[in-house]
Design a protein around this motif. Structure first.
Motif: not given
Length: 596
Positions: A265-269, A390-397, A466-473
């Motif tokens: 489990h990880f977050e952007p940053g 972003s893990q929310k956008a790429n859960s298995d990568e 990662a920040f922008l991919e997360e915000r987009e998701e």
């Protein structure tokens, strides 16, 4: 003041006993005794007749503070605070940025876990408290009992300097040590555990009641995953692509890793730690130069293995430091080596760009055997890379952005231990040992629509992807502004199509780029920031959070100076007012840096 026998209901012997006891009582004990004696006599008689008087022990109170840049100190502080709470210790935990310095006057027991950043500097969140403690405003602390756990990297000249400074200053202000300061290198688990054990024995009054810190989760371990720094996950390489165009001076690799089954489990940053191995050809050359047998057995970290495996898989051989040179000095009488150690300028120049193979060639012979040699070396440190997805956008990568470190010195090509492996040896289908490294000090704002300003050069742009991919998701519509710098527009515009897509969709509001080698006069990100000073300051007034990621010595330092100038000019402030304003931004987590 002593009790007098004249007109006293006490005998001379009782007065003597009271005079021996009263000076030893604490304020809390006197208050308790006063309340006890003030109770109705019948109640006292009933209590005394029923059972002997027993006084419940007072609750221990401990304040745990941390100063952390990348999250290690915070992780340890949180773990030790939780363990103390399990023993009914009343614990307050806080970052140095949030702790009010005046509360030191009310603090009795203090544990400080603090890292050293760069060339002996405090972490960003510790600067204000550090300055206060070393100022004339710092209070006397005769009532304070404290201990310091210092984290650092012994390859730097000012190893653990921040922890040492805090420790010495507390002592100067009159505080008393609970346990001696412990200085930890990158492999800090064992010494940190020993420090906490020593602290507990004093705080809990008995060695038998001390808690094993092994019981707590390792700070680099994801709370949902069984994988950690000590037990990394083997991640398959799905993609390893050079982002730089033909003709570039650089090689920057976009690496995609499969993490299905890791329960990460990880977050952007946050970052991914990779446990690397040394280049086999470099290991072979070193063993040959030292005239050792590659298959001879040595013991490293309580494990018996061949010398070659120890040097390739376990031990650092590419980084020289003053402590290592001093250890090596015990095994040579080479006149030039002795002179090197005595000359501050000489050894500092030598350790830059040289490794143990250079030592073996320049200062032989040595009197050590293979076991003595490996005993001088520390573990290969893991390499941390900002997560670029972003893990929310790429859960298995998980995606990383890794720049190849390569340079020539003494007729030999030198490669980064991990980046060289990624660039030259790792293929799609291979595996890498990885773990998640949390960095709570580099996070998207809690209020999702808060404007963000992202500043980075080269691979420093990775977390912003990662920040922008997360915000987009998540569909977040807050304003965002990216400043990106590199050498050439044509060959070095990392993730260009991603930024263009996000600009088109509105996920990215503004972008300014600086390609330093495309113009006669070099232009860097700080110049682009100052060109947009008025708008930049307007965003600050709107509550924007500033992020800086990348090289600390040049880019991050230059950006910091530009930020101060903009605040002075646009905010019509003095230099001191601008400095205070920047410090306030850091306190409010509106100026976050991931610099190295």
């Amino acid at each position: 003041m002593k009790l007098q026998v004249i007109n006293s209901p006490f005998s001379e012997e009782q007065v003597k006993l009271l005079n021996e006891l009263l000076p030893k009582l604490t304020v809390e004990q006197k208050i308790w005794l006063n309340g006890y004696l003030s109770a109705p006599q019948g109640a006292i008689k009933a209590v005394v007749e029923e059972a002997p008087l027993t006084i419940a022990p007072m609750t221990k109170t401990v304040t745990v503070l941390y100063g952390s840049q990348t999250g290690n100190s915070q992780g340890l502080a949180e773990k030790y605070a939780a363990l103390l709470k399990e023993k009914d210790v009343e614990v307050t935990i806080s970052s140095l940025a949030s702790f009010k310095a005046n509360n030191l006057k009310k603090t009795t027991n203090l544990l400080l876990v603090v890292s050293t950043h760069g060339e002996g500097e405090p972490p960003d969140q510790a600067i204000q408290f550090y300055d206060f403690l070393h100022s004339k405003r710092a209070p006397k602390l005769e009532h304070l009992h404290y201990s310091v756990l210092a984290l650092g990297d012994s390859s730097y000249e000012f190893f653990c300097k921040t922890g040492k400074d805090f420790d010495e200053q507390f002592e100067k202000l009159g505080a008393t040590r609970i346990a001696p300061r412990t200085d930890c290198d990158l492999d800090y688990d064992e010494p940190a555990t020993q420090w906490f054990t020593a602290v507990q024995e004093v705080l809990l009054d008995s060695p038998e009641t001390a808690i094993s810190s092994e019981k707590g989760e390792e700070d680099t371990k994801d709370s949902k995953s069984s994988y950690s720094r000590k037990n990394p996950f083997s991640a398959e390489v799905l993609e390893n692509l050079n982002l730089n165009g033909r003709g570039s001076n650089k090689e920057t690799y976009h690496v995609e890793l499969a993490i299905e089954g890791a329960d990460f489990h990880f977050e952007p940053g946050d970052s991914i730690g990779i446990q690397p191995e040394n280049d086999e050809s470099l290991v072979d050359a070193l063993i040959t130069a030292l005239q050792f047998d590659a298959e001879s057995k040595v013991t490293v970290f309580e494990e018996s293995l061949t010398l070659k495996k120890a040097l390739q898989n376990k031990l650092e051989i590419t980084v020289l430091s003053k402590p290592l040179l001093q250890k090596i000095g015990a095994y040579t009488v080479h006149g030039d080596f002795v002179a090197l150690l005595k000359d501050d300028t000489a050894w500092k120049d030598y350790v830059k760009g040289h490794d143990l193979l250079d030592i073996a060639g320049d200062y032989a012979p040595f009197t050590w055997d293979a076991q003595q040699f490996v005993a001088l070396l520390r573990k290969i440190p893991a390499r941390l890379y900002s997560i670029a997805s972003s893990q929310k956008a790429n859960s298995d990568e998980v995606h990383l952005t890794i720049a190849k470190l390569s340079y020539e010195n003494n007729g030999r090509t030198r490669l980064g231990v991990c980046s060289g492996s990624i660039a030259e040896r790792i293929q799609v289908g291979d595996t890498l040992p990885i773990y998640v490294h949390k960095n709570p000090n580099f996070r998207l704002p809690e209020q999702e629509d808060t404007p963000i300003i992202m500043i980075g050069a080269g691979t420093g742009v990775a977390p912003y992807r990662a920040f922008l991919e997360e915000r987009e998701e998540l569909g977040i519509e807050g304003k965002s502004w990216l400043f990106f710098g590199d050498q050439h527009f044509v060959t070095d515009f990392l993730y260009q199509t991603d930024w263009q897509r996000w600009l088109a969709s509105g996920t990215l509001t503004k972008m300014n780029v600086a390609f330093s080698r495309d113009t006669d006069k070099k232009v860097y990100v700080q110049h682009k920031i100052e060109e947009n000073a008025e708008t930049f300051y307007e965003w600050l007034e709107q509550g924007a959070v500033i992020y800086v990621c990348g090289d600390k010595k040049s880019m991050a330092s230059d950006v910091d100076q530009a930020l101060h100038r903009i605040i002075e000019q646009q905010g019509q402030k003095t230099a001191e007012e601008a400095k205070a304003f920047v410090n306030e931004l850091k306190q409010q987590k509106r100026y976050q840096r991931d610099v190295y």
